[in-house]
Scaffold this active site. Structure first.
Site, short mmCIF file in Angstrom:
data_model
loop_
_atom_site.label_atom_id
_atom_site.label_comp_id
_atom_site.label_asym_id
_atom_site.label_seq_id
_atom_site.Cartn_x
_atom_site.Cartn_y
_atom_site.Cartn_z
N GLU A 466 0.82 -1.22 0.00
CA GLU A 466 0.00 0.00 0.00
C GLU A 466 0.85 1.27 0.00
O GLU A 466 0.61 2.21 0.77
CB GLU A 466 -0.94 0.00 1.21
CG GLU A 466 -1.95 -1.14 1.19
CD GLU A 466 -2.96 -1.07 2.33
OE1 GLU A 466 -2.88 -0.12 3.15
OE2 GLU A 466 -3.83 -1.95 2.41
N GLU A 539 -4.51 -8.92 1.21
CA GLU A 539 -5.25 -8.66 2.44
C GLU A 539 -6.74 -8.79 2.13
O GLU A 539 -7.23 -8.21 1.17
CB GLU A 539 -4.97 -7.27 3.01
CG GLU A 539 -3.64 -7.18 3.73
CD GLU A 539 -3.38 -5.79 4.31
OE1 GLU A 539 -4.36 -5.12 4.72
OE2 GLU A 539 -2.21 -5.39 4.34
#
Length: 830
Positions: A466, A539
């Protein structure tokens, strides 16, 4: 171990049989999981964890930092660092004796150090976050200079002849910004808190009778993540002694394929002033220790030079590494000079084939879904300084649940995690911490690859998570350089990165497998632009649950353990897994998270919340109810899990859930059926019934017949503590559970439990999984949370150990660890 452990996971059982015994003899567990140290003579690799001294320095007051940096000539003259603790006659008796691994942050009290001025509780938004809460409210950082710098001191004892050898210290992990000083010489500075590093001390030892004083200054003022990270030398340290002609750290690289071809690449360093010819001998043995191949190759070594040699062979009928049979081969590397071995190096590897396609993942040709979890390095009682046996225990809980993969989020895994995954048969995404092509980042990335590339468990390298530049042209340039380095060091594995936006742009073009965090609805354009790009959910979920709680509380800051709560970016278990399981081009995913961890206490990101609610298990590893959802659909075990507990106000309507992989389930309340329902794949069953004291019973049917039964019984007052133990190596994981006089688990019990140890062992940490508890982790007591508490016990030397869990007014529980002399906790070859 599995049978005993599963029995005690059935928290609501009316009677637990042997679990109610006042005395339990713990049995050895997990045989063969922990690696056995090979004799590497003449090389010596000595665990360097014991007999350190620790004291706090100071990040802004040099007078309280043992003189470090007090004068501007600190670096002017080598060997004159100005640090008072470097002197041989320095009195360190006021420093605390510690053994490694050590995390000083977990020892500190919780402090309400809000970074932001948050509004009153009734005005706070659900996902508003205090930065201090994200790190678990520990007093570490720039605001706390007096508890953010730690010093470690040790007298380095050497043997006769060591002055002629190459001596190095290997640090597996120090958080963070460490400075290594030996005899006043500043030898090394290493900023990363996660990558290992090596320090050559050969030229700096005292060769007379003077003691060798080793200091390590650790500065945790700055973090590297947005979660609890600990502080200190939280992984092992090793003293390595070799000849001056040697195999360097991670000096072998073993490539293999399922046809049996094996290529061994070995680096040899000649740090002498004499050119020589040596023999490189590599012996491959199977998991039973039987030698299957021996290769010998002459190698010419230049003066002060390094040579890389490749040896290739083929194994006849290779035994593959897989999830059910994680077979490991070993390689013993010898450097032979004039007929004698002058160095020896040991490595392990596995023969397996990993293939990612756009519509399937294949291990050794077998199609399967990746059923993974994300995990930080954090456990109740010990923080980030997790002992090896506890690392194995945590992985075993995930395997018992049915998980087949582990993502080390968001940093390189500790070596013992990788070794245990190799032996347990768990696949790994090993992840880089810094996504940058700057020199420091590239050095850390190279270390990650060199350290891990022999591990068959690692199936993917991750270059980032991210990152702000993930969807940008700048990110594309950075990723290209990082990927180029990875492919040069290891072209055998694919590369991924976890993206939560920008998919299809920026770094996407450099990835072999696209890692997606949550937002799978954004994949349409990616599929069109990169039709052959495999996709893994790096995730998924982020389900929020508090163990043993079944109603949301805005005052206690708890969320229900039903699978109903998720943050705005996440999903419940039943939202994500059925989608991934039914969609061929979603190859599987990694749940956020396997275990709770300190910090990020979503959805209550403010004081007094100190741990997350994301885990399928709590901070102690006690299962939440979703554990059995995943076990039902991820494993081949028969599952019938009934919840919640059966202690409520009369007449209250209670949602009753069942996680099961039976064909049908029928629910009874006090002997009366309230309905039979067919099980739908990847979903739960649910009834709403008014509470009446007594019991609820679920019967699971297969082939029209009752195959399983589960009960929840109304508990009376707490009457006794039952203590059970799982043990691995020198660690025993103690579970203290409170029951009523009839043997029914007391689901709301919060009694204070004391842990007494007789024998050569000590309690190194306690916990209970309560996400708002501010009790100390380093203590001999802990309140139960919803009926459970935990103690981690570590053996100090050989001998029998008795542990008693006592609570005022309750019958005590006891565990006797019967240990043969010389075996420690790992009797039976564990």
């Amino acid at each position: 171990m599995v049978e005993v452990h599963r029995r005690h996971l059935l928290q609501g059982a009316a009677v637990l049989g042997v679990g109610l015994s006042a005395e339990v003899t713990a049995q050895p567990t997990l045989a063969g999981v922990l690696p056995v140290s090979a004799d590497l003579t003449p090389r010596k690799r000595i665990r360097f964890d014991d007999d350190w001294r620790f004291a706090f320095g100071h990040a802004s007051d040099v007078t309280r930092d043992f003189g470090f940096g007090a004068y501007q000539y600190t670096h002017a003259k080598q060997g004159l660092s100005g640090v008072t603790a470097s002197e041989p006659d320095y009195d360190d008796s006021t420093w605390r004796a510690v053994n490694l691994p050590h995390d000083w942050a977990v020892e500190l009290p919780f402090v309400n150090n809000d970074t932001y001025s948050l509004p009153a509780p009734d005005k706070r938004r659900e996902y508003e976050e205090d930065e201090a809460a994200a790190h678990g409210y520990k007093p570490v950082g720039r605001k706390f200079p007096e508890t953010s710098v730690g010093w470690y001191r040790k007298v380095l004892k050497l043997e006769k002849g060591d002055e002629n050898k190459r001596l190095t210290l290997e640090f597996d992990g120090v958080f963070r910004d460490s400075l290594v000083i030996l005899n006043g010489y500043i030898l090394n500075r290493h900023e990363s808190g996660y990558t290992p590093f090596e320090v050559d001390i050969s030229n700096f030892i005292n060769t007379d009778d003077k003691p060798n004083i080793l200091l390590v200054r650790v500065d945790a003022s700055y973090g590297e993540g947005w979660f609890y990270e600990g502080a200190g030398i939280y992984r092992h340290v090793w003293l390595v002694k070799t000849a001056r002609t040697y195999v360097p750290q991670w000096g072998t690289w073993i490539k293999s394929d399922i046809s049996g071809v094996v290529d061994i690449e070995t680096r040899i360093v000649n740090a002498t002033d004499t050119a020589k010819t040596v023999t490189l001998a590599s012996t491959i043995s199977d998991a039973d220790g039987k030698a299957v191949v021996r290769l010998e190759t002459p190698v010419d070594l230049a003066v002060q030079g390094e040579t890389t040699t490749n040896q290739t062979t083929r194994l006849a009928s290779p035994r593959l590494w897989g999830l059910k049979d994680p077979h490991l081969y070993s390689v013993r590397t010898e450097i032979i000079e004039n007929g004698a071995a002058i160095d020896m190096f040991a490595s392990t590897f596995g023969v397996r084939e990993v293939v990612f396609k756009v519509d399937g993942f294949f291990l050794n040709g077998e199609a399967m879904k990746i059923k993974g979890t994300n995990n930080h390095q954090d456990h109740a009682g010990v923080g980030s300084a997790i002992p090896d046996g506890l690392q194995v225990w945590r992985l075993q809980q995930l395997k018992e649940m049915g998980s087949n993969a582990y993502r080390s989020s968001h940093n390189p895994a500790t070596p013992e995690v990788l070794e245990a995954c190799d032996r347990l048969g768990i696949m790994v995404i090993d992840e880089n911490r810094l996504m940058t092509s700057a020199p420091e980042g590239m050095d850390e990335l190279e270390t990650l690859i060199r350290r891990g590339r022999n591990h068959p468990s690692i199936i993917l390298w991750s270059i980032g998570n991210e990152e702000p530049q993930q969807g940008t042209p700048r990110g594309a340039k950075i990723a290209r350089d990082m990927v180029r380095l990875v492919k040069r060091l290891d072209p055998t594995r694919p590369i991924t990165a976890a993206m939560n936006n920008g998919q299809g742009f920026g770094i996407t073009e450099s990835l072999d497998v696209l890692g997606v965090n949550y937002y799978v609805t954004r994949l349409g354009p990616v599929r069109e632009k990169y039709p052959s790009l495999p996709v893994v959910g790096t995730e998924t979920a982020s389900t929020l649950c508090t163990r043993g709680e079944y109603e949301r509380s805005e005052t206690k800051l708890y969320v229900p353990a039903y699978d109903v709560t998720a943050p705005k970016w996440g999903h419940t278990a039943e939202n994500w897994w059925p989608l991934y399981n039914q969609t061929p081009n979603l190859l599987g995913g990694f749940v956020w998270t396997g275990f709770d961890y300190r910090g990020e206490p979503t959805p209550f990101n403010w004081w007094p919340s100190v741990t997350s609610h994301f885990g399928i298990m709590d901070l102690c590893g006690f299962p939440k109810d979703n554990f059995w959802y995943y076990q039902a659909w991820w494993s081949d075990k028969p599952v019938l899990h009934l919840f919640p507990h059966w202690n409520w106000e009369p007449g209250k309507d209670v949602p009753v859930w069942v996680h099961s992989n039976c064909e049908a389930v029928e629910l009874f309340v006090n002997g009366k059926s309230v309905g039979r329902k067919d099980v739908v794949k990847d979903l739960h069953l649910e009834w709403t019934v008014p509470f009446a004291p007594g019991k609820i019973t679920a019967y699971g049917y297969r082939g029209g017949k009752v195959a399983m039964k589960a009960e929840r019984v109304t508990a009376g007052a707490a009457a006794r503590v039952v203590l059970t133990a799982d043990r691995i190596d020198d660690i025993a994981v103690l579970r203290a559970e409170i029951f009523d006089r009839n043997g029914v688990a007391a689901p709301k019990a919060d009694n204070l439990i004391f842990f007494d140890v007789e024998g050569p062992a000590e309690v190194i940490g306690v916990g209970n999984g309560n996400p708002t508890s501010h009790e100390p982790d380093k203590a001999l007591y802990r309140k139960a949370f919803n009926g459970l508490a935990q103690a981690i016990v570590q053996r100090k030397r050989d001998g029998a150990v008795t542990i008693t869990a006592r609570s005022e007014g309750l019958i005590s529980g006891k565990v006797v660890l019967k240990i043969p002399v010389g075996a420690g906790f790992d009797a039976g070859g564990v």
